[in-house]
Structures are given as C-alpha cells and as structure tokens.
Design an enzyme around this catalytic site. Structure first.
Site, mmCIF file in Angstrom:
data_model
loop_
_atom_site.group_PDB
_atom_site.id
_atom_site.type_symbol
_atom_site.label_atom_id
_atom_site.label_comp_id
_atom_site.label_asym_id
_atom_site.label_seq_id
_atom_site.Cartn_x
_atom_site.Cartn_y
_atom_site.Cartn_z
ATOM 1 N N ASP A 1 5.487 67.627 38.487
ATOM 2 C CA ASP A 1 5.195 66.515 39.394
ATOM 3 C C ASP A 1 5.776 65.183 38.906
ATOM 4 O O ASP A 1 5.632 64.162 39.576
ATOM 5 C CB ASP A 1 3.683 66.377 39.597
ATOM 6 N N ASP B 1 15.156 70.134 22.169
ATOM 7 C CA ASP B 1 15.169 68.975 23.064
ATOM 8 C C ASP B 1 14.192 67.908 22.578
ATOM 9 O O ASP B 1 14.171 66.800 23.125
ATOM 10 C CB ASP B 1 14.843 69.383 24.508
HETATM 11 P P1 AMP Z 1 8.290 68.077 26.794
HETATM 12 O O1 AMP Z 1 7.055 68.885 26.813
HETATM 13 O O2 AMP Z 1 8.017 66.623 26.910
HETATM 14 O O3 AMP Z 1 9.169 68.357 25.651
HETATM 15 O O4 AMP Z 1 9.064 68.468 28.126
HETATM 16 C C1 AMP Z 1 9.865 69.614 28.284
HETATM 17 C C2 AMP Z 1 10.582 69.537 29.605
HETATM 18 O O5 AMP Z 1 9.673 69.651 30.687
HETATM 19 C C3 AMP Z 1 11.339 68.232 29.839
HETATM 20 O O6 AMP Z 1 12.505 68.518 30.555
HETATM 21 C C4 AMP Z 1 10.366 67.441 30.669
HETATM 22 O O7 AMP Z 1 11.014 66.449 31.438
HETATM 23 C C5 AMP Z 1 9.758 68.514 31.547
HETATM 24 N N1 AMP Z 1 8.417 68.141 32.022
HETATM 25 C C6 AMP Z 1 7.266 68.133 31.306
HETATM 26 N N2 AMP Z 1 6.231 67.726 32.063
HETATM 27 C C7 AMP Z 1 6.717 67.485 33.293
HETATM 28 C C8 AMP Z 1 6.146 67.044 34.538
HETATM 29 N N3 AMP Z 1 4.847 66.762 34.648
HETATM 30 N N4 AMP Z 1 6.967 66.916 35.604
HETATM 31 C C9 AMP Z 1 8.264 67.207 35.494
HETATM 32 N N5 AMP Z 1 8.872 67.613 34.375
HETATM 33 C C10 AMP Z 1 8.108 67.756 33.278
HETATM 34 MG MG MG Z 2 10.471 66.760 25.326
#
Ligand code: AMP
Ligand code: MG
Length: 472
Positions: free
Chosen positions: A121, A244
């Site tokens: 979202d 990432d």
């Molecule tokens: P992270 O957990 O921050 O390392 O995120 C991993 C991936 O999931 C990244 O590409 C984030 O942008 C995506 N992501 C995590 N939460 C959301 C969310 N609520 N809406 C869209 N993308 C998300």
């Molecule tokens: Mg991340």
C-alpha cells in the site's frame, strides 16, 4: 513561516531507468510528531511552522527545489534473488549539500504507492516509524554510521495490517540510498551502460579516491567490515540484512525488526520472519561477506577481462573476514579497557563472552559494570567470573587509562526492545511522552543519568519481547 531546504539534486540526473519520478500521495490530516532540530541545523535546513513542516514531511506539498522520485533496485531477500524491488513506499525528495560540504538524501518513508510497490500500500504505520526514529537516532549517538531521522508525521489515515493502525511518514536522511541491490538491478539486466553510470556516481559521491571498481569494492568492504564489527560491539541485530538493505556508503539502513540483545546469547534472533536465523547476532559477519560477494559479482562486467576481475574480487572478498576480525578485536578490546589489543587478547574477550552466554548475563550492563566493579553481580557462576577477573586485571596492569576508554565505549543506555515496544504502545494511544523521553535519554548514551535508571533495566520475564514483527 515556510521551511527552507537547500536542495541540490544529483540522482535525478542519472538515466531515467534509475528511478520513477512522481510526487507523494497526499494524506488526510498531517500532524507533526517530531522534528530533529539538531540534525536540521547540520543540514542547513531552517525550521518552519509545525503545520508547514507537517504538510511537507507528509508529502502533501512539494517543497521548492525538491525532485521527488522513487529509486529502483533489486536484491537478495533471505538469500533468494528478487530482480525488481525499489522504493515501494519511499520517495527521495532530493538531496541537500550540508554546510560541511557533504551531500545527504532527504527521503520520505510511507509516502504512498509507486511503480515499485508490487502488492503493498506504500504506507507505514506509526510503530515502525517511531522505532526507526528512536533506534536510528540512538545509533547515531552511539557513534555508529547510520541513516538519521529528521521528522515524523502522523497522517490521520488508517493503515491496514492485521488490524487498522495509525499511519505515519518518516523523513529519513542518508549519505545516499545506493544499495548493493541497486548494482544488482542493472547487473541482472546486463545493462552495462547503467552499471558504469552507477559506478561513476557512487565513486564520486562516496569514495572519490577509488579510481577503479577494485578500489570501490575494497572501500565498501572496509566500510561494511567496520560497521558490522561496531554493531556486534553494541549487541545490535539488524534483523534483515538483505542485499537491498546494505548500503554502499557503509551506513546502517532500513531499521525493521532490529533490536539490541539483552541477555547475551550469540544465536539471538528477533525478527519474526527470520525463521532459520540467517540474520542472527553471530551470523551477521558471515552475511555481510556474502553480501559483498554479491556486490563483487555486479562489478565484474565493468572489466573486459572477466576472469582476472573474478580472481581479484575473490581475493578481496576472502580477505574480508580477517578485516572484520581485526575491527572486532579493536572494538571488544576497548570494551575491556585495552587501547591496543593484540591477537593474544582475543581469548580474554571470548572468555568473558562465553561466561556471559552461559549465565545469560546482560550484554550492555555487564560491560558497563566492568568499569564500576559491579560486573560480578551479573553472573551466577561467580567463581568463574573471579578467575576471569584475575586474568583481566593482570593484562590491564600495562594500560594507562582503561576506565576512561571503557566509559566512552560501553554505553549505559541502549534502546531496549521492551522499552521501544512500550513506547509504541503508548504512542498508538496518543501518549508521546515515552517517545520523547527515549530520544532525550538516548542522545547521551554514555552518560550516567540517574533519573533514567529504569531504562537500564533488562526486561522482566513478562516484559520480554518474543518477536519483533517486520510489520512495516
Ligand atoms: P524493506 O522491508 O524495507 O527492506 O522492503 C523490502 C521491499 O518491499 C522494498 O522494495 C519496499 O519498498 C517494499 N515494501 C515494503 N513495505 C511496503 C509497503 N507497505 N508498500 C509497498 N512496498 C513495500
Ligand atoms: Mg529495505
């Protein structure tokens, strides 16, 4: 009065396939929760009215000079490769050139959907926003390279996870948001031109002395070796060391289910999604080497002679564990008062850690108590500790000022996980006093603060946080 942010953007000059340009999605009722005046000052940002800042840091208004865009990247998540990730809920507002000459990204996290949101979202809820605010600022005060928190804003909108939760946006400041995954995105597509542009950009921004991809790799390996050893010395568990979430700058980034160890057990895992302990406390040194091997793989195509490049990169990656071990020895040596620890001191340090693990001694309090002579109380096997203490004192005899070194190396205060959870619970019910108190106390983590003695207590059994949810 309107907030003044002296933008000076460069990422948006990279080829269009590096990002997707778009504004944030407005929220219903932005309200400023926190603004980091001290950080703003170092960035040359002049504060505006609370309403003005709430609108800008919620993404409802694009400030003059901003160039909002979502950055694309890929990444290995828990070892599996995702060729297409990217800022799915974040937007780079732009960069500022701070008065000290350094360039810093200003990013909104939770700013709405982007082309990289996949099923998400694009939003964040209050819990992870305040967790990242408190923990990243605590890490900065502890001296660890890290992204920072400039602002937190409540959106007035609900975010739906398992239940409806209050939405929020975090404004994050970083040396850059270039990740190992950014290189992986272009390498996986065989886009050599983009890879070269990214290499040039990264080198100019972070490692101007690095002339070649070899130099860049070694610089990043050095920065990450120092970073992870620093984490270990504070009992910090990142929780999601995916490629990432590994920066080229060497800053800690993406505080999700991160936490500090209370009672010391090297295999500790907090994250609810880390079922196999891939990112356990004592596996972080292995994982960062693996992540650097992924970066190395991406840099190979920048050379005509791939075989020779592979050979050199392999040597660089294989040399990394020794780099981490050396950093570890310096950090943990300092924790027991050794200004110039040597290899022979390693068993003295691991001897203490082994006793701590056996007795489940509190990591932070045990090291701090070494200075004031109270460490014995942390152990059940006092005889074993006494024997270690005799060895330690004999070694310390040749140290000029061990107490001073230990006092500036072993913090009194860390953001204990149960306190962070308690703070989030209070904030969700509208009480931000614990959030403000944590920030205030953790700004001086090495200073005894008698009125905050309760924040040094490890969790009681009923306070213990069993799992920290990614729940972002
Ligand atoms: P992270 O957990 O921050 O390392 O995120 C991993 C991936 O999931 C990244 O590409 C984030 O942008 C995506 N992501 C995590 N939460 C959301 C969310 N609520 N809406 C869209 N993308 C998300
Ligand atoms: Mg991340």
């Amino acid at each position: 009065m309107s907030i003044q942010i002296p933008f000076s953007n460069s990422y948006g000059q990279l080829p269009a396939r590096f990002y997707s340009r778009q504004p944030a999605t407005p929220v219903s009722a932005p309200r400023l929760i926190a603004f980091n005046d001290a950080l703003a000052e170092t960035l040359g940002i002049a504060r505006g009215s609370d309403d003005d800042m709430a609108r800008i840091f919620a993404g409802n208004e694009v400030p003059p000079g901003a160039d909002p865009l979502a950055q694309v990247y890929a990444g290995h998540q828990f070892g599996g490769f995702s060729p297409q990730l990217g800022d799915g809920r974040a937007l780079l507002l732009g960069e500022v050139q701070a008065p000290d000459g350094t360039r810093r990204d200003i990013q909104l996290k939770g700013a709405g959907r982007t082309p990289y949101s996949r099923g998400g979202d694009g939003r964040a809820w209050l819990g992870p926003v305040l967790r990242e605010y408190v923990v990243s600022e605590a890490m900065a005060a502890l001296g660890v390279p890290t992204t920072r928190a400039l602002a937190a804003v409540a959106t007035g909108d609900a975010v739906f996870r398992e239940t409806a939760l209050p939405g929020a946006v975090l404004t994050r400041v970083a040396a850059s948001h270039i990740r190992v995954g950014t290189f992986q995105f272009f390498a996986a597509r065989g886009d050599l031109e983009a890879l070269q542009a990214l290499f040039d950009y990264t080198r100019a921004r972070h490692y101007p002395d690095a002339e070649t991809p070899d130099d860049l790799l070694v610089s990043v390996i050095d920065a990450q070796a120092a970073l992870v050893a620093h984490w270990l010395s504070l009992g910090f568990i990142h929780g999601v060391m995916n490629t990432d979430n590994t920066t080229l700058s060497g800053e800690t980034i993406d505080y999700g289910p991160c936490a500090f160890i209370d009672d010391y057990h090297p295999q500790t895992v907090f994250s609810s999604i880390d079922r196999h302990g891939r990112y356990a406390y004592d596996n972080q040194a292995n994982v960062i080497v693996w992540n650097m091997a992924q970066l190395a793989t991406c840099l190979v195509p920048l050379y005509d002679d791939a075989d020779a490049a592979v050979e050199r990169f392999t040597a660089a990656v294989h040399a990394m564990p020794a780099r981490i071990e050396a950093e570890w020895l310096t950090r943990f040596g300092a924790k027991i008062g050794l200004s110039a620890p040597v290899e022979a001191d390693r068993t003295l340090i691991t001897g203490l850690l082994d006793l701590m693990a056996r007795d489940g001694a509190d990591f932070t309090n045990t090291f701090r108590a070494l200075t004031d002579g109270q460490a014995r109380d942390q152990f059940t096997d006092r005889a074993a500790f006494d024997a270690w203490h005799v060895r330690w004192q004999a070694r310390l005899a040749s140290e000029p000022q061990p107490e001073a070194l230990m006092a500036r190396t072993n913090p009194v205060f860390i953001p204990r996980n149960h306190r962070v959870e308690e703070m989030i619970e209070a904030a969700v019910s509208g009480d931000f006093a614990p959030f403000e108190r944590l920030n205030r106390v953790l700004a001086a983590p090495f200073t005894d603060q008698p009125d905050a003695a309760d924040l040094t207590r490890p969790p009681q059994p009923h306070e213990r946080v069993q799992q920290t949810f990614c729940g972002t």
